[in-house]
Each structure stands twice: as C-alpha cells, then as structure tokens.
Design an enzyme around this catalytic site. Structure first.
Site, PDB file in Angstrom:
ATOM      1  CD  GLU A 172      -3.087  -0.968   2.174  1.00  0.00           C
ATOM      2  OE1 GLU A 172      -2.890  -0.288   3.189  1.00  0.00           O
ATOM      3  OE2 GLU A 172      -4.171  -1.503   1.910  1.00  0.00           O
ATOM      4  CD  GLU A 208      -4.266  -6.086   2.794  1.00  0.00           C
ATOM      5  OE1 GLU A 208      -4.982  -5.406   3.566  1.00  0.00           O
ATOM      6  OE2 GLU A 208      -3.035  -5.962   2.707  1.00  0.00           O
TER       7      GLU A 208
HETATM    8  C1  GAL Z   1      -4.267  -2.822   5.155  1.00  0.00           C
HETATM    9  C2  GAL Z   1      -2.849  -3.340   5.274  1.00  0.00           C
HETATM   10  C3  GAL Z   1      -2.821  -4.638   6.060  1.00  0.00           C
HETATM   11  C4  GAL Z   1      -3.610  -4.497   7.333  1.00  0.00           C
HETATM   12  C5  GAL Z   1      -5.019  -4.027   7.009  1.00  0.00           C
HETATM   13  C6  GAL Z   1      -5.879  -3.832   8.225  1.00  0.00           C
HETATM   14  O1  GAL Z   1      -4.302  -1.514   4.763  1.00  0.00           O
HETATM   15  O2  GAL Z   1      -2.297  -3.549   4.004  1.00  0.00           O
HETATM   16  O3  GAL Z   1      -1.502  -4.992   6.335  1.00  0.00           O
HETATM   17  O4  GAL Z   1      -2.971  -3.569   8.144  1.00  0.00           O
HETATM   18  O5  GAL Z   1      -4.956  -2.803   6.369  1.00  0.00           O
HETATM   19  O6  GAL Z   1      -6.014  -5.006   8.924  1.00  0.00           O
END
Ligand code: GAL
Length: 721
Positions: free
Chosen positions: A178, A247
């Site tokens: 990110e 994600e």
């Molecule tokens: C995303 C990040 C992950 C984790 C998630 C929240 O932005 O890439 O590593 O932190 O948020 O659980």
C-alpha cells in the site's frame, strides 16, 4: 510512442515467460498455460504454531481456497542485523511446503514493510538506528537494507525450489505494501523509491509475477491490485493486467479499549460476487485465519493479542459458521462459472432500477450469469431469460449455466455456531513482588534530561523506569497548609505507573486514537528527598503512518511540580536515572530456572490487587484436543508465559468503548459498522496453543502491572456448538 514501447516491454516479458509457468493477461493469472479464477486466503505463519498449520491449511482447502497468502515478517526473521531466524513459528520454508503438500499455491507478500497490525509494521527495531536511515523513501541505507532482506528471502525460496517456475507452489510475490498513498504524500522521492522497489524485485528473477497493492502507478510488468471492503470498481493501470483483490477484509482487528468488529457473511459474499461479476479473477481474504499476536508481536500501539479478525477460521483454528460454509458454497458456485469467466468480458444489462445482469457468454457456448440487486433494503423479483428470480436486498445470485441460480449471497444455509468457553481448571498461585526501582542505584544509568524510550530499550522490553529525586525544602508552604503540589507528566505513550517513595500514586494510559497521555495528580511529598519512579510502558510500536520511525514513545516531558513556594518547578532537565525492564525480566522469572532462583510466597501471603506482581502456578494439560485459553477477566494488565513461551500481553481491564447496536448486513460496510463486546473487556480470553503444553507440570507465569485477583483466572476449553 511511450504507450507503444510500454506494450512492447510487456509483450516481450510475456513472450520471454512462455517457458515459465506463471504469466497473466487482462483476464487472469495464467498457470501453466491455464487462466484461473483464484480464491486465496491470508494465514500468517507466526500467528499460529507449526502444529496448527496442517489443519489450518486443510480447512482452507476444504473451504474452496486455491492459494494461501502470507506476509513475510522481517523482524521475526532478522532479530539482529545479519542473524537470521527461520525456526519454529518463523519456519517459512516448512509453511510453504505444507501448503504445497496440500496442493495449494502461495502468494508470498515479502513487503518487507507489511503493516499487518504487526510490531513496527514488520521492520526490525534496529533498522531505525542505522545511521542516516529514513523508511520507505528514496534513501540509500533503507534501500540497501530492504534489498538485502528481500534478496535473502527470495534466495531461501529459490534454494528450496519453491517458485512455481521451479516446480514449487509460489505463484505470486508482493513488494512493498500500500505504498501509493504514501507516495502521494511525499511526492518525488516516493515516486523514485517505488520505481526502484519494483525494479529491484523484478531483477530478482523469480519467474512469477510481482504485485504492488494500492499502487496505481506500479510499473510494468508489476500488477497493481486493490485492497478494501469492496473492490468491484477497481481497474488495474493497464488493460493487459488482471483485476486482482489482494485484501478482501473479512472483518477487522481488535484494539485494547475497542470492541470486537465483525462483518456479516452476506455482505462479504456480496462484495466477492460483485468483484467477480465485474471481471475480477483473484481474490484474497484478509484474514482467512487471523490467529494470535503472540509475545510482543502486536503493533499499533494498542493492538490486542487476539488477531481473530472475525475470519472464517477463528483465532483457535475452529470453523466460524456460517461464514466458513457460506463462503465455501460461494467458491463452488464461482468455480462452476470459471470456464466462462476466464474467457470473455461480461455484458451488463439492466433488470430494474437497482438490478443488473452480468453475463459471460463464450463463443463455444458456455454461459454464466450474475444477477445483482443493489438495493440495501428491498428485495426484487427480476426476469432474466425466460425465468423469474427472487433477489433478496443487497445480494447477487450466481447462475453457472445462465439458467439455474445455484447460490445467492444473502441466502445463508449454514447454521450459526456459538463458541463455548468451558472452564476446566483453576489454579493455586504463588506470588513474587516486583520491586519499584529508584534513582541513582547501582543498576541504573543516569543522564541529564528525559530520553525517548525506544532509543534506550531498543524495544527489548515494554518497560522503562524513569527516576529522579524531588527535594522538598522544610519551609515549603504546602507542608503546613496540606495543599499538595500537582505533579504533571507528559508522555508520548503508551501507559505509565507513577510511584512516589515506593507507593503507587497513579496510572494513566492512552488509547488507539490518541496514545499520548498526561498524568496529573496532587501528590503527597515530604520534606527532604522524595523518590519519583515512573514505569513507562510501551504497548506495541506503530505499524504504519508517514515516517513512523520518527514517532516517539515514553516520557519526553515536561514533568512539572506546581504549588511550591517557587510556584512551578520544571524537572524535565533534571538528572534522570533509567532502568531498562523489570527485575523479574532480568531474573527470567518466566523460565523454569529463573523462577526457581527467587523465593515465591504461597497461601494467604499471595498478593491480591497489588500492582507490579508476578504470579506462578503449575498445572497438568487437560484431556482432549480442544483448543485452550485463559480467562483473564479478573486481572488488569500485563504479560503471560507458558513453559517459557510468551502468550502475549493481557489487558482485560481495558473495556471496549463504543456502541454495539444491531447491525444489518445490507448497505455499505466499514470497520465501524458492526461491533460486539461493548462494555466488556476488549480481550478476555488468551489462546494457549496445545503444542506449548506437556502432559503435566506446565508452568504458567503472569506479570500483573495494575493489580488483579489471580484466583479468578481459569483455564478453559473452546468448543463450537
Ligand atoms: C491494510 C494493510 C494490512 C492491514 C489491514 C488492516 O491496509 O495492508 O496490512 O494492516 O490494512 O487489517
């Protein structure tokens, strides 16, 4: 012209990798010549034990996953520069091989910045002290360290032949994490850093594609991907790249002081179906199994020890229902559509004011359709082909043959499971008093002024004592008037306990939204020398934010005393003594040999509700194989060890603020929408892995900062009914 040469580069890359086994095109990741719809799930290896891995992986496979995704945790693997650790929970090769044995693929998100609510975002704390370093920007020392670690990991994976191009399971790798939003903030140096990171990764020649998530300028052939609760409208930065969701958040993490977030499965399934109906071909659940932040691995600050995440497999490795089954059924339905999904782009047509059909129809005659109702509260009956379909609010029906609806995201068949925590034993305790340190004694270091905490502890412990002497003249007016002076301590975080002449005067702590804190209290001082001892406590280092390596912890002042003859005395520039860690830590009280080196007290002498106390007990392992936990609800704040292994920080006395109203699955979800546990401890139960127990004589050691009642602690079995 520029565009043309870009296309050429990609063309050449694709051609040169025809021999290699993983490539991609606009539609999908292509493995050994076959386009695939890939369902992936995050399981972070150090958040469970190696003994749990095979079962977790099998449950992921049974849930319809093709890929296991994990970050790589730099600070676990390189605790001091050049000294690597790939043992036990950090045995990454073993983890990857277990995934391979189960017949699944791996997405290896090397980072090495990972965020992940993990201590310091995965970076080793020593990295902060490399001269001239600035994290995640165009900075020589940082890039050198990042490259060295990335090369190390790729080298280990190649050495074990774990890339798909070598016959192994790894089909994808991620560099950075990110970074796009950071680049946007910092401008030119950020841009050149992300370009460098991509090229550095490509030069490692893994034979499988690299991705960069939330990086819309990811240079070819790196694939930019989406992270979020929804990603249906995401478009990769080139038409020849597949649409990937790295994600898909299944819930959210818990913070000490916060409630437990959850995400209704109807909305989870809806978001996935919408992503697929819009041409998406790779989805990774973050998390599929969240697990536990053992030891001091939790980031934040204030991230809880549990990283359950409301994931389809719960913290303990048990199936969370109906989430797990409903998503499995969704995956089956999607897989039935795979031949059509990977072959063509969908044709979209309206079925009503808020309803649509997405149809994938191939020349060879296969056809799959997704019928969507975007209305958050009303159901709809739509006509598609010659049939009518009932669509509940906020749902998608999947028709793998364009006729029969085999799945609807809002029609949940699987029953809801209720986890049960059944007490199996209580304990008989011994206690040992941690001593309050005081200034200018042999085992302290004295410096002028206040010093940042991590620069002293290097994060080897949560604890740092700040100590000084307060001289009170016998002529001070307050000694006669009884109007005690006001002691004020400003701290950058995260918690502190203030002792005056060995007595606890008070405790203050921050929270996840604002971890800076102020202690302010009228204090009882006597004529002559008064000993001020402040125990400053870190609760996990930040795991993200712009240049978080420059953020501070500990008491930076001012520290003042108001209400004296001279009015306000600023003690910030005094000589302060420092002591790293607790006496009990130096004595290794959490180990068998350390704990037998001191005298513990038993029976009626066992301390109750007393701050800074160590407790110890032994117990036999309960029969059976149900997962185990400690119910810590009678305790305050501290840390727990079983047979020398750290279970993590406990803090049941920090109760969950916020509102936990009814939560409807329909409508846009975010992490604040659905909460449980309000008014209860943010975390009451603490997972004890079975693998850390022997059949008898297990040693449980607890350090309690606040004061609690150990008689209230019980060992519980977790089961699902
Ligand atoms: C995303 C990040 C992950 C984790 C998630 C929240 O932005 O890439 O590593 O932190 O948020 O659980």
């Amino acid at each position: 012209m520029l565009k043309m040469s870009k296309i050429m580069v990609v063309f050449l890359w694709v051609c040169s990798s025809v021999m290699a086994s993983v490539t991609y095109d606009h539609k999908a990741i292509i493995i050994n010549g076959r386009r695939r719809i890939l369902i992936s799930g995050s399981i972070h290896y150090p958040r469970s034990t190696p003994q749990m891995w095979p079962d977790l992986i099998q449950k992921a496979k049974d849930g319809g996953l093709d890929v296991i995704d994990t970050y790589v945790f730099w600070n676990g693997h390189e605790p001091s520069p050049g000294h690597y650790n790939f043992e036990d929970r950090y045995d990454l090769v073993r983890f990857v091989k277990l995934v391979q044995q189960a017949g699944l693929y791996v997405h290896l998100r090397i980072g090495p910045y990972v965020c992940a609510e993990w201590n310091f975002g995965g970076f080793p704390v020593w990295l902060k002290y490399v001269p001239g370093i600035a994290f995640r920007t165009d900075n020589g020392p940082f890039k050198a360290a990042m490259q060295k670690f990335t090369e190390k990991i790729v080298g280990v994976m190649k050495g074990e032949k774990l890339y798909e191009s070598q016959g192994g399971p790894i089909i994808l790798s991620q560099i950075e994490n990110e970074y796009g939003p950071v680049e946007w903030e910092i401008g030119a140096p950020g841009k050149s850093y992300s370009k460098w990171a991509a090229q550095m990764a490509l030069d490692l020649d893994t034979g499988v594609p690299w991705v960069m998530c939330k990086q819309d300028d990811a240079p070819d052939p790196v694939i930019d991907t989406c992270n979020g609760f929804y990603c249906e409208n995401f478009k990769p930065n080139q038409v020849y790249k597949p649409k990937m969701w790295t994600e898909a958040w299944t819930g959210w993490f818990t913070e000490f002081g916060g409630p437990a977030p959850y995400r209704p499965v109807e909305d989870m399934a809806y978001s996935v179906a919408r992503f697929i109906q819009n041409g998406g071909s790779f989805i990774n659940y973050y998390m599929y199994h969240g697990g536990t932040n053992f030891g001091r691995t939790a980031g934040g600050p204030f991230i809880a020890t549990s990283y359950d995440y409301d994931a389809p497999i719960d913290e303990y490795g048990l199936l969370r229902e109906p989430k797990w089954s409903h998503l499995r059924d969704l995956h089956k339905a999607i897989k039935l559509c795979e031949p059509a999904l990977v072959s063509v782009d969908p044709t979209v047509s309206s079925l009503g004011s808020n309803q649509e059909a997405h149809v994938f129809k191939t020349r060879s005659g296969s056809c799959a359709a997704f019928l969507a109702n975007y209305d958050a509260s009303s159901s709809a009956t739509v006509t598609f082909g010659n049939n009518q379909y009932d669509l509940p609010p906020w749902s998608v029906s999947i028709l793998p043959d364009c006729k029969s609806a085999v799945f609807n995201t809002a029609k949940v068949g699987a029953p809801t499971s209720q986890p049960k925590m059944t007490p199996v034993s209580s304990f008989s305790w011994l206690s040992y008093n941690e001593e309050t340190a005081s200034a200018y004694t042999e085992d302290t270091t004295t410096m002028a002024g206040l010093v940042e905490q991590i620069s002293v502890t290097r994060d080897s412990t949560d604890y740092l004592w700040y100590m000084t002497d307060i001289r009170i003249d016998p002529n001070e007016g307050f000694l006669k008037s009884g109007q005690w002076p006001l002691l004020t301590v400003f701290s950058a975080g995260h918690a502190l306990h203030v002792f005056i002449n060995g007595q606890l005067s008070g405790t203050t702590y921050g929270g996840a939204e604002n971890y800076k804190l102020t202690f302010s209290k009228y204090v009882n001082l006597r004529a002559g020398i008064n000993k001020l001892s402040i125990l400053s406590v870190a609760v996990g280092l930040p795991n993200g934010g712009l240049h978080y390596e420059t953020w501070n912890t500990g008491i930076l002042g001012p520290v003042t005393l108001k209400g004296l003859n001279e009015d306000t005395r600023d003690m910030s520039g005094y000589k302060w003594s420092y002591k790293i860690g607790l006496k009990g830590e130096a004595l290794n009280l959490h180990t068998a040999s350390g704990s037998s080196s001191v005298e513990w007290v038993a029976g009626s002498l066992v301390a109750q509700k007393q701050p800074l106390t160590w407790y110890k007990t032994t117990f036999d392992s309960p029969e059976g194989n149900e997962p185990l936990a400690l119910d810590m609800s009678s305790m305050g704040k501290g840390q727990i060890w079983i047979n020398g292994q750290s279970i993590g920080r406990h803090w049941p006395a920090y109760t969950a603020r916020g509102s936990c109203g009814k939560c409807n699955y329909g409508g846009i979800f975010n992490e604040k929408k659905c909460h449980s546990n309000c008014g209860e401890p943010s975390q009451r139960w603490y997972h004890i892995p079975r693998a850390w127990l022997k059949s008898s004589g297990n040693m449980l050691v607890i350090f309690e900062e606040w004061g609690g009642n150990p008689e209230g602690i019980s060992l519980v079995k977790r089961s699902i009914s």
